[in-house]
Scaffold this motif. Sequence first.
Motif, PDB file in Angstrom:
ATOM      1  N   PHE A   1     -44.620  -9.641 -88.313  1.00 18.14           N
ATOM      2  CA  PHE A   1     -45.428  -8.892 -87.356  1.00 18.14           C
ATOM      3  C   PHE A   1     -45.850  -7.569 -87.985  1.00 18.14           C
ATOM      4  O   PHE A   1     -45.220  -7.057 -88.916  1.00 18.14           O
ATOM      5  N   VAL A   2     -46.965  -7.073 -87.485  1.00 15.05           N
ATOM      6  CA  VAL A   2     -47.502  -5.771 -87.906  1.00 15.05           C
ATOM      7  C   VAL A   2     -47.544  -4.894 -86.658  1.00 15.05           C
ATOM      8  O   VAL A   2     -48.184  -5.246 -85.656  1.00 15.05           O
TER       9      VAL A   2
ATOM     10  N   ASN B   1     -40.365  -2.021-100.713  1.00 11.96           N
ATOM     11  CA  ASN B   1     -41.525  -2.916-100.695  1.00 11.96           C
ATOM     12  C   ASN B   1     -42.060  -3.145 -99.283  1.00 11.96           C
ATOM     13  O   ASN B   1     -43.141  -3.709 -99.125  1.00 11.96           O
ATOM     14  N   PHE B   2     -41.318  -2.727 -98.268  1.00  9.74           N
ATOM     15  CA  PHE B   2     -41.818  -2.811 -96.900  1.00  9.74           C
ATOM     16  C   PHE B   2     -42.977  -1.847 -96.650  1.00  9.74           C
ATOM     17  O   PHE B   2     -43.731  -2.015 -95.693  1.00  9.74           O
ATOM     18  N   PHE B   3     -43.138  -0.841 -97.470  1.00 13.40           N
ATOM     19  CA  PHE B   3     -44.079   0.245 -97.174  1.00 13.40           C
ATOM     20  C   PHE B   3     -45.306   0.168 -98.072  1.00 13.40           C
ATOM     21  O   PHE B   3     -45.252  -0.285 -99.217  1.00 13.40           O
TER      22      PHE B   3
ATOM     23  N   TYR C   1     -39.973   7.577 -93.066  1.00 14.28           N
ATOM     24  CA  TYR C   1     -39.743   6.256 -93.664  1.00 14.28           C
ATOM     25  C   TYR C   1     -38.288   5.838 -93.449  1.00 14.28           C
ATOM     26  O   TYR C   1     -37.354   6.587 -93.778  1.00 14.28           O
ATOM     27  N   GLY C   2     -38.125   4.621 -92.885  1.00 12.73           N
ATOM     28  CA  GLY C   2     -36.789   4.079 -92.665  1.00 12.73           C
ATOM     29  C   GLY C   2     -36.873   2.582 -92.365  1.00 12.73           C
ATOM     30  O   GLY C   2     -37.931   2.026 -92.026  1.00 12.73           O
ATOM     31  N   ILE C   3     -35.743   1.893 -92.520  1.00 10.79           N
ATOM     32  CA  ILE C   3     -35.639   0.458 -92.261  1.00 10.79           C
ATOM     33  C   ILE C   3     -34.598   0.255 -91.156  1.00 10.79           C
ATOM     34  O   ILE C   3     -33.490   0.800 -91.221  1.00 10.79           O
ATOM     35  N   ASP C   4     -34.946  -0.592 -90.164  1.00 15.67           N
ATOM     36  CA  ASP C   4     -34.027  -0.949 -89.085  1.00 15.67           C
ATOM     37  C   ASP C   4     -33.917  -2.461 -89.009  1.00 15.67           C
ATOM     38  O   ASP C   4     -34.916  -3.183 -89.180  1.00 15.67           O
ATOM     39  N   TYR C   5     -32.723  -2.937 -88.727  1.00 13.24           N
ATOM     40  CA  TYR C   5     -32.553  -4.367 -88.462  1.00 13.24           C
ATOM     41  C   TYR C   5     -31.432  -4.534 -87.437  1.00 13.24           C
ATOM     42  O   TYR C   5     -30.553  -3.666 -87.283  1.00 13.24           O
TER      43      TYR C   5
ATOM     44  N   VAL D   1     -31.364 -14.133 -82.693  1.00 15.24           N
ATOM     45  CA  VAL D   1     -32.638 -13.794 -83.321  1.00 15.24           C
ATOM     46  C   VAL D   1     -32.465 -12.500 -84.114  1.00 15.24           C
ATOM     47  O   VAL D   1     -32.024 -11.481 -83.566  1.00 15.24           O
ATOM     48  N   LEU D   2     -32.836 -12.548 -85.392  1.00 13.73           N
ATOM     49  CA  LEU D   2     -32.787 -11.396 -86.275  1.00 13.73           C
ATOM     50  C   LEU D   2     -34.119 -10.662 -86.235  1.00 13.73           C
ATOM     51  O   LEU D   2     -35.182 -11.290 -86.307  1.00 13.73           O
ATOM     52  N   VAL D   3     -34.075  -9.314 -86.157  1.00 11.40           N
ATOM     53  CA  VAL D   3     -35.284  -8.495 -86.157  1.00 11.40           C
ATOM     54  C   VAL D   3     -35.150  -7.467 -87.277  1.00 11.40           C
ATOM     55  O   VAL D   3     -34.146  -6.760 -87.362  1.00 11.40           O
ATOM     56  N   ILE D   4     -36.204  -7.364 -88.120  1.00 12.28           N
ATOM     57  CA  ILE D   4     -36.269  -6.376 -89.212  1.00 12.28           C
ATOM     58  C   ILE D   4     -37.597  -5.642 -89.060  1.00 12.28           C
ATOM     59  O   ILE D   4     -38.643  -6.272 -88.869  1.00 12.28           O
ATOM     60  N   ALA D   5     -37.572  -4.313 -89.184  1.00 11.01           N
ATOM     61  CA  ALA D   5     -38.812  -3.532 -89.046  1.00 11.01           C
ATOM     62  C   ALA D   5     -38.756  -2.316 -89.951  1.00 11.01           C
ATOM     63  O   ALA D   5     -37.684  -1.758 -90.210  1.00 11.01           O
ATOM     64  N   SER D   6     -39.929  -1.888 -90.422  1.00 11.91           N
ATOM     65  CA  SER D   6     -40.036  -0.687 -91.252  1.00 11.91           C
ATOM     66  C   SER D   6     -40.375   0.547 -90.410  1.00 11.91           C
ATOM     67  O   SER D   6     -40.700   1.595 -90.948  1.00 11.91           O
ATOM     68  N   SER D   7     -40.295   0.370 -89.098  1.00  8.73           N
ATOM     69  CA  SER D   7     -40.519   1.480 -88.163  1.00  8.73           C
ATOM     70  C   SER D   7     -39.590   1.277 -86.971  1.00  8.73           C
ATOM     71  O   SER D   7     -39.490   0.160 -86.448  1.00  8.73           O
TER      72      SER D   7
END
Length: 367
Positions: A266-267, A308-310, A339-343, A349-355
């Motif tokens: 997702f974006v 690499n997420f950014f 800038y940060g990574i959350d999961y 259900v696993l969720v990963i996001a760069s915001s």
Amino acid sequence: MADQNFNQVPGVPTSMGGGEPQKNVDVRTMASDLNSIQSGGTPESYTPQTTATPPPAPQTPSATPDNFNFEIPQVPTGMDQVAGNSAPQVPTGKKKGKGALIGLIAFIIVLAVGAVGYFLVYPMFTATKPPAETVTTEQPVATPTTTETTGVPAVVTTTETSTNTTSSSQTTASSTATTTPQAPLAHTSLFGTTDGLINSTSPISGTNLTSLSLGTSKEPALVEVTFTDQNGNLIPFSTLMQSLLSIDLSNSGLTQAFDPTSVSGFVYVDSSGARWLGFVAKLTATSSLVDEKASFAQIFEANTNLKNFFAADPGTEGAWKSGDAATSNRYVLFSKNGYGIDYGWKGDVLVIASSYDGYKAALQDLR
């Protein structure tokens, strides 16, 4: 005697006694008289020149008396009596049998020579490739011709090459093994509502975000991304992580832990129009939530390619920390502000996001 009178030639004395001497008779002809008159003389008689006649050869009396009763020879009925034409000679039966025997012997010799040439001489001049090894069965079996159709069960058309009846097991053993192509798996979205849905034929990273056409101008917005290859097959979660972060999930057993039909990217577009990348993935029904959560946390937090997420350089990576209890997240901040990574997990259900805002939006929209 009658025989003597018949054989006697006039004017020739007989060699046998009892005949009269030849008389001297003058003979005049017209030619002699004309010659005499032309020469002024008197006609003279023509005196023919006589030549000595040799005595006749002695006659040998025949053993049988002469038969003067002459008979016309009998001509067979149907024969051609025209001069110069003769009836064709009919070969006797003995010659026929001999010719047929010779012809039969010649025919047998020709067949023998042909067989020797075909089976012995001809193979010596013909180079053939050795036949491929085949599985020999007790009875000849039918060889099936298989036609494969993508997306539907294969249609098998069998052409019988033998009239012998074979068992089903023999036919199966001699048939060419075919694999029915599997229909592409259908994607199942984990989101209840989104602001858009796009598809990508390859994994993406933060640098690809600016080139994606999201199909919406809404801010903020959440746009779901599905991943399929060139053949329409879904790209699994382990492949996405391998491409983005160079993570090998096969050693931890996580390769088969996630359901390939329930994987999405997702974006998240914030209120300022900035784009942030994230992922959601669901475990399979046979996976252990406790074990998979611990395995993924160990591998993911030890990775050094999270930048690499950014789309831009986030700076230096900090230490991992636990977040809000309400969201059950783990996060890491970078040296550059924002800038940060959350999961985290919501059930299985696993969720990963760069915001962090994108992480909360994804959790909220999950089914």
